[in-house]
Structures are given as C-alpha cells and as structure tokens.
Design an enzyme around this catalytic site. Structure first.
Site, PDB file in Angstrom:
ATOM      1  N   LYS A 154     -35.317  13.274 -27.148  1.00  0.00           N
ATOM      2  CA  LYS A 154     -33.979  12.770 -26.812  1.00  0.00           C
ATOM      3  C   LYS A 154     -34.027  11.600 -25.829  1.00  0.00           C
ATOM      4  O   LYS A 154     -35.028  11.375 -25.163  1.00  0.00           O
ATOM      5  CB  LYS A 154     -33.095  13.929 -26.334  1.00  0.00           C
ATOM      6  CG  LYS A 154     -32.712  14.810 -27.537  1.00  0.00           C
ATOM      7  CD  LYS A 154     -31.768  15.921 -27.223  1.00  0.00           C
ATOM      8  CE  LYS A 154     -31.458  16.680 -28.525  1.00  0.00           C
ATOM      9  NZ  LYS A 154     -30.783  17.956 -28.298  1.00  0.00           N
ATOM     10  N   ARG A 199     -36.799  24.062 -29.289  1.00  0.00           N
ATOM     11  CA  ARG A 199     -36.577  23.475 -30.624  1.00  0.00           C
ATOM     12  C   ARG A 199     -37.237  22.106 -30.622  1.00  0.00           C
ATOM     13  O   ARG A 199     -36.845  21.244 -29.832  1.00  0.00           O
ATOM     14  CB  ARG A 199     -35.070  23.362 -30.888  1.00  0.00           C
ATOM     15  CG  ARG A 199     -34.708  22.733 -32.227  1.00  0.00           C
ATOM     16  CD  ARG A 199     -33.185  22.607 -32.352  1.00  0.00           C
ATOM     17  NE  ARG A 199     -32.787  21.989 -33.595  1.00  0.00           N
ATOM     18  CZ  ARG A 199     -32.755  20.664 -33.806  1.00  0.00           C
ATOM     19  NH1 ARG A 199     -33.108  19.826 -32.842  1.00  0.00           N
ATOM     20  NH2 ARG A 199     -32.373  20.184 -34.972  1.00  0.00           N
TER      21      ARG A 199
HETATM   22  N1  HH2 Z   1     -30.272  19.147 -30.864  1.00  0.00           N
HETATM   23  C1  HH2 Z   1     -30.065  18.527 -32.039  1.00  0.00           C
HETATM   24  C2  HH2 Z   1     -29.743  19.252 -33.187  1.00  0.00           C
HETATM   25  N2  HH2 Z   1     -29.656  20.595 -33.150  1.00  0.00           N
HETATM   26  N3  HH2 Z   1     -29.775  22.624 -31.952  1.00  0.00           N
HETATM   27  C3  HH2 Z   1     -29.949  23.261 -30.787  1.00  0.00           C
HETATM   28  N4  HH2 Z   1     -29.826  24.602 -30.743  1.00  0.00           N
HETATM   29  N5  HH2 Z   1     -30.238  22.594 -29.631  1.00  0.00           N
HETATM   30  C4  HH2 Z   1     -30.356  21.245 -29.591  1.00  0.00           C
HETATM   31  O1  HH2 Z   1     -30.595  20.690 -28.492  1.00  0.00           O
HETATM   32  C5  HH2 Z   1     -30.171  20.514 -30.810  1.00  0.00           C
HETATM   33  C6  HH2 Z   1     -29.871  21.251 -31.985  1.00  0.00           C
HETATM   34  C7  HH2 Z   1     -30.190  17.044 -32.126  1.00  0.00           C
HETATM   35  O2  HH2 Z   1     -31.471  16.652 -32.461  1.00  0.00           O
HETATM   36  P1  HH2 Z   1     -31.997  16.275 -33.929  1.00  0.00           P
HETATM   37  O3  HH2 Z   1     -31.772  17.402 -34.890  1.00  0.00           O
HETATM   38  O4  HH2 Z   1     -33.398  15.851 -33.789  1.00  0.00           O
HETATM   39  O5  HH2 Z   1     -31.168  14.999 -34.330  1.00  0.00           O
HETATM   40  P2  HH2 Z   1     -29.852  14.751 -35.199  1.00  0.00           P
HETATM   41  O6  HH2 Z   1     -28.733  15.505 -34.562  1.00  0.00           O
HETATM   42  O7  HH2 Z   1     -29.683  13.249 -35.138  1.00  0.00           O
HETATM   43  O8  HH2 Z   1     -30.109  15.262 -36.594  1.00  0.00           O
END
Ligand code: HH2
Length: 283
Positions: free
Chosen positions: A224, A258
């Site tokens: 992030k 995660r």
């Molecule tokens: N962060 C993201 C998505 N899902 N779920 C949980 N429980 N906690 C988190 O911090 C979290 C999450 C965002 O990251 P990412 O999936 O890599 O990106 P995007 O939302 O652009 O798909």
C-alpha cells in the site's frame, strides 16, 4: 473445518491475494485474457500460493483502491464465481471472497467459498445475514464512507481507540444478524480512509485491538501507498516493506496478514511468531 480453526491463535494465518480485476493497484489485469478471466491462470497462482504457505486464498473481483470505479454486481459475480468454484474444488485450504456486496458473497459461498472478506464494514445491510446463513467466517473491515472518496476527509482523535469503537459496533451488527462469535475476524482497514500515521498506529496497535474486540485481527498493508511514502519504493517493489509491517503487526498481536507475496510472508511470520511467543514467555 470450524470457523475458529481457520484463524487459530497459535499461528499467524497467511491470506494470499488473488485479484481477478483489470485495475487492482498492484496486480490488476494479471488474469485477464481479453475481457474474460483466465481460470487456469488463477488456479495455478493459487496453487503456488498454497505451496508457499498460504492458509487461505482471497479472491476479489472489484478494486477498492482510492478513487476506484464501482463494478456492477453481475460483472463482479461473473469474474469471481467461476474462479471460486474452481479453487474450492482444487485447493486444500479455504477460499475467501473479497467483496462489499451481499449478492456477490452469496454467489461465492454457493460456489464453495468459506469466508467473506468485507472491507466496507458491512455497508450492505444483507451481508452479515448472508454469512450467517452459509455458516461462513466473516472478516469485518473498518472503512468510513466508500473507497471512491475515503481519502478526502480523514480525521481521527486516537486512531486505535476510534477504529476499535467503530469495529466493535460493526461486529455487534454481525452478531445481531446471527454470525457466531467464533466466526468473526476484525480488520482495521489499513489504507482505507487513513493517513500514514493512522496506518502505523493501527499496525503497531494490533494487540490493543485484539484485546478491545476479542476476535482475531487481520491486517492488510500489502504494497500500500503508505509503504511507498516511507521507503520511496514503487508499488512493484514494496514486498520487503510489506513483510516488515506484517511482522511488527504480528509481533504486536495480529492473528492474520493478507499479502500478495506469500513466500516472503511465510518467512517473516515464522520469525514474528517465534519472537511473540518468546516475549509472552518473558511476561
Ligand atoms: N485491502 C485490499 C483489498 N482487500 N481485505 C482486507 N481484509 N484487508 C485489506 O487491507 C484489504 C482487503 C486492497 O488491496 P488489493 O486487493 O491489493 O487492491 P485492490 O483493492 O486495488 O484490488
């Protein structure tokens, strides 16, 4: 597997990320062949994550990065359901669906998912009852507002206390909808409507959150932007910083992380858990 067996206290549970989106901030578009999701590609990535040490594989069909455009429900279901179905058949570990929408969660749970990962903190009023009906584990995230505008007006007094209070209210709503205590996990929502200092306080305060909420704590700092702000690393080079953040959160008391890079997390968590246990022995 009982919900409580997925996030036991004697390990740090590693949740591997598989985003089937064209636009996720770090891994978007990886599994798209034209407009279609390439299910075989996802299965092969998920198998590799499990071989590397993932205890759960989390499938997402909508990016929640700041400013992301919402995805229509049918599109989110079309992206995630076939993938969840294939993974639930293929993998020996539970599959989680990362969604803010009860309809999408319902379709994924029907297809074999065992966990709902809702970063919105139950913004969809039907979410908790869908999880309860399927006897699923429910990860309740902290988010004020919606991803589109969440970074616009960020204010906390004491981030750990405020997020703890707001998560406690969301967990109570889940209990009221019939989700049992041992099926609940809380997530402070790293990067979701937070500034660097809030993300830092929440990761370092994982143990306080655990005591305050009485359920396992999951943190998701992976790649992030606050890590980029601290290190100068571009998004593709933030795994080392991710593992440092996760290790400190796990040492402080987090039960689960995660991550995109499971192999690195496995090593970091082995060290963090050993130091946490050694520290408890000294207390
Ligand atoms: N962060 C993201 C998505 N899902 N779920 C949980 N429980 N906690 C988190 O911090 C979290 C999450 C965002 O990251 P990412 O999936 O890599 O990106 P995007 O939302 O652009 O798909």
């Amino acid at each position: 597997m009982a919900p409580s067996a997925i996030f036991p206290r004697d390990r740090v549970t590693i949740v591997g990320v598989v985003n089937v989106t064209p636009d996720s901030f770090s891994d978007g578009g990886r599994f798209f062949a034209g407009p279609e999701v390439c299910v075989e590609g996802v299965v092969s990535e998920a198998r590799a994550q499990v071989a590397a040490g993932a205890h759960v594989v989390d499938v997402g069909g909508e990016s929640t990065r700041p400013g992301a455009e919402p995805v229509p429900r049918e599109e989110e279901i079309a992206r995630t359901r076939p993938v969840v179905e294939a993974l639930a058949k293929d993998l020996a570990v539970p599959v989680s669906i990362d969604t803010r929408h009860a309809e999408v969660a319902d379709a994924a749970l029907e297809a074999g998912a065992r966990i709902v990962n809702d970063v919105s903190g139950l913004a969809d009023p039907a979410m908790a009852s869908v999880a309860a009906r399927h006897q699923a584990t429910l990860i309740v995230g902290h988010l004020r507002g919606v991803p589109e505008t969440m970074q616009d007006d960020v204010r906390f007094g004491d981030a750990v206390a405020d997020v703890g209070d707001e998560l406690a209210a969301s967990l109570d709503r889940a209990r009221a909808a019939g989700v049992p205590d041992d099926a609940l996990v809380a997530d402070p929502g790293i990067g979701f409507g937070k500034r660097l200092e809030h993300n830092a306080a929440l990761l370092a305060g994982s143990g306080q959150l655990r005591v305050r909420l009485g359920v396992p704590i999951l943190v998701g700092p992976s790649r992030k932007s606050f890590l980029g702000a601290l290190t100068g690393d571009p998004v593709a080079e933030r795994d080392l910083a991710t593992h440092a953040a996760c290790a400190i959160a796990a040492f402080a008391g987090a039960d689960a992380v995660r991550v995109h890079d499971v192999e690195g997390a496995r090593r970091a968590m082995a060290v963090a858990l050993a130091l946490r246990e050694a520290g408890q022995g000294l207390a």
